[in-house]
Write an enzyme that holds these catalytic residues in place. Sequence first.
Site, short mmCIF file in Angstrom:
data_model
loop_
_atom_site.label_atom_id
_atom_site.label_comp_id
_atom_site.label_asym_id
_atom_site.label_seq_id
_atom_site.Cartn_x
_atom_site.Cartn_y
_atom_site.Cartn_z
N GLY A 1 44.67 42.83 44.56
CA GLY A 1 44.08 43.02 43.23
C GLY A 1 43.53 44.41 43.01
N ASP B 1 37.00 44.78 34.21
CA ASP B 1 37.30 46.19 33.90
C ASP B 1 37.91 46.39 32.52
OD1 ASP B 1 36.37 46.37 36.41
OD2 ASP B 1 38.09 47.39 37.27
#
Length: 455
Positions: free
Chosen positions: A14, A122
């Site tokens: 990830g 994010d």
Amino acid sequence: MAVTEDFFAGVIEGFYGRPWSQEQRRILLPRMASWGLNTYFYCPKDDLKHRAIWRQPYDDQELARLEELIRLCEHHGLRFIYGLSPGLDIEFSRPEESQAILNRLKQLMDVGARHFALLFDDLPGRLSEADETAFDSLAQAQCAVTQTVFEWLREKIPDSRMLFCPTPYCDRMDRWNLGGAGYLDDIGRFLPQGIDCLWTGPEIVSHRIDAESIRALTKRIGRAPVIWDNLHANDYDLRRVYCGPYSGRPADTIRSVAGIMANANNEFELNYVPFRTMARCLNSPDDYEPRAAFVEAIREWHTHYGSVRRELSVDDLQLLADCYYLPATEGEEAVELKELVRQLLQTPPDTWKDGWKRFLDWHRRIECLFETLTELHDRELFYAWSRRVWELREEMDLIRDVLTRLRAGEDPTEGFALEHHLPFTCRGGMVADLQRLIMMTPDGRFRPAAEQPSE
Ligand code: GDL
């Protein structure tokens, strides 16, 4: 205690940057299974179709690669989770957008995927104008879409697991009110039960995660979180890799969460110790001792270091890993080496005692280490190390040259012009220059560096 079936114990692909290769994943999956891990979570940030162009379907070749991973996971008894990050530009209020998510999940389901995740990390942390009128908060918008997906999924695969990554995914982001005040309380209210929630701990990269903070979070979000563990992730700093042991997650923390999965070094080959020690910790948290697990993992990893000419000793591999340990701590030998260099640079040579000899010994070991690494049979392993160790060796040379001048009684006030270190090439570059303009204090605060001449 062995990891139970319903606890997520595994690896998250990830990170930002080049995703691992298919070949690397073929090595990873059986290894994970043999170490007692049970989940591989696919969500590389820079798989374009995972995030940037999440609506576009995978082409046949891409899908075939994912299918192979799903089959491999099945074969090795691992759970495969496919993660999608639609948050950069999704319009939550448009039904076509939920449909686009379902289309993607369907594509994966058709090649065997059963477990899924929606990730909202994010991101800008705001709703679009149209969504502002449709939803009371970002959290509610995300929960609404996630609920649609979850209901669809559970109808097709009743025992499917689904995970959700919130926009504030650590205590610090919560304190900043990222995603809006009360975001996590909304998750507790609106995220359907049965969906697991990811969390990185007090920080994005958490040196320590205590059970107390997990219990407080559990109350707010109405479920025990699954830890997305960035302890060994290094995508945020290209100089560093982390080969230290899994640590800072005490047994009561492990017992308080619904899973722990590690997002680690971009350099796949350098994750042996991180994954090996994490697997050990999760499988027997009560008697886990990080340094002992590290030493044992180094011994195992050492068997991967066959070389065409000279032998790398276990001690030298341990020294290397000590120099690339954990985000906030170096390994034992690296601490000693740093302290020695500090002392030698700051005290007169006639007080050095055996310090110079000890330094030269470390210098020689690091030089040999580098030479041996260049000759490894496993080229990927060497390539993963090469630039880091090159840099370490260069710095050791520079220190040796400066110490040599000091030993010869030369005055350092004006600085030394060094034969083997071309100014501005050695330690040069825009980023290095910028870094020198702001200094970090020993306790981690930043301030303008002492006056520096302009160019
Ligand atoms: C992050 C990103 C992750 C990245 C990591 C380390 C999460 C949930 N997301 O913020 O993709 O690799 O930090 O830089 O951790």
